[in-house]
Design an enzyme around this catalytic site. Structure first.
Site, PDB file in Angstrom:
ATOM      1  CD  GLU A 173     -38.209  38.455  23.654  1.00  0.00           C
ATOM      2  OE1 GLU A 173     -38.626  37.300  23.746  1.00  0.00           O
ATOM      3  OE2 GLU A 173     -38.898  39.462  23.763  1.00  0.00           O
TER       4      GLU A 173
ATOM      5  CG  HIS B 287     -41.771  40.881  21.316  1.00  0.00           C
ATOM      6  ND1 HIS B 287     -42.845  40.181  21.794  1.00  0.00           N
ATOM      7  CD2 HIS B 287     -40.960  41.085  22.380  1.00  0.00           C
ATOM      8  CE1 HIS B 287     -42.695  39.972  23.083  1.00  0.00           C
ATOM      9  NE2 HIS B 287     -41.559  40.523  23.475  1.00  0.00           N
TER      10      HIS B 287
HETATM   11  P1  13P Z   1     -34.972  43.701  24.774  1.00  0.00           P
HETATM   12  O1  13P Z   1     -34.788  45.144  25.220  1.00  0.00           O
HETATM   13  O2  13P Z   1     -33.780  42.842  25.134  1.00  0.00           O
HETATM   14  O3  13P Z   1     -35.351  43.622  23.331  1.00  0.00           O
HETATM   15  O4  13P Z   1     -36.132  43.066  25.620  1.00  0.00           O
HETATM   16  C1  13P Z   1     -37.397  43.616  25.568  1.00  0.00           C
HETATM   17  C2  13P Z   1     -38.438  42.563  25.597  1.00  0.00           C
HETATM   18  O5  13P Z   1     -39.541  42.848  25.205  1.00  0.00           O
HETATM   19  C3  13P Z   1     -38.154  41.226  26.112  1.00  0.00           C
HETATM   20  O6  13P Z   1     -39.303  40.426  26.040  1.00  0.00           O
END
Ligand code: 13P
Length: 217
Positions: free
Chosen positions: A74, A93
């Site tokens: 992301e 996030h």
């Molecule tokens: P990543 O491990 O690529 O950051 O993905 C985790 C995630 O929350 C995707 O929405």
């Protein structure tokens, strides 16, 4: 690429804390912090308890990644938020359970509780659905974050922003709590909402004590 002292360790620390408290699970979620000439973000799919600052990935202003691993899937959403919001220096996030559940109903969090103002206004918006990590997901998040420091992402989770990683994480906890409380209230009926006057008073008081302060961009 310089980052404020201690922030890289805090990036990992808050995600570990999120896992420990159950607000986030597995390797879902990610976090980043602004740096000179770009930002630093967690790598994709690496368990937080196996991560140290050397695993973090740097993304420069041209979107070029450098580091030992691939950046979070992301990273583009993070980059676009930093480009759009000069008042944001850190982003967290999470796929926290209540935010993810509420986002699947595609509901904003209305002013059912005065603490909704902690994100900067009288509601917390749910961004339109778009595939994770895409330009469309970035557009939707930026729109939902207008005059706010947090939003839900449809059928996905939440994003919280701040001046520091700790501030963004603290806000993510508040948003998850509000989502949980709102879902609970909705199981019993339709909550009575605070009116504009009541929320304006809360927001004015929050500003007075230095809480979330939305920009106009
Ligand atoms: P990543 O491990 O690529 O950051 O993905 C985790 C995630 O929350 C995707 O929405």
């Amino acid at each position: 690429m310089a980052v404020r002292s201690g922030e890289q360790q805090t990036l990992i620390g808050v995600l570990l804390d999120a896992q420990r408290t159950g607000i986030n699970r597995g390797t879902s979620g990610n976090a980043s912090v602004r740096a000179t000439g770009g930002f630093v973000i967690t790598p994709t799919s690496i368990p937080y308890d196996q991560m140290d600052p050397s695993d973090l990935v740097k993304i420069d202003d041209a979107g070029i990644a450098s580091g030992l691993h691939r950046p979070s899937s992301e990273w583009l959403v993070h980059q676009r938020i930093y480009q759009h919001r000069s008042d944001v220096n850190a982003i967290v996030h999470l796929h926290s359970p209540s935010a993810a559940a509420l986002s699947s109903l595609r509901l904003d969090i209305p002013p059912f509780h005065y603490m909704v103002a902690v994100a900067g206004g009288s509601d917390i918006k749910c961004a339109d659905y778009a595939t994770f990590g895409t330009d469309e997901a970035a557009d939707a998040a930026i729109l939902a974050l207008a005059n706010r420091y947090a939003c839900l992402l449809s059928n996905h989770g939440l994003i919280a922003c701040g001046d520091t990683v700790r501030q963004a994480y603290n806000l993510s906890i508040e948003v998850e709590s509000l989502a949980e409380q709102y879902l609970l209230a909705r199981t019993a009926g339709m909550p009575v909402l605070l009116n504009d006057l009541e929320m304006d008073e809360v927001i004015a008081n929050f500003h007075g004590v230095g809480d979330a302060r939305p920009s106009n961009n």
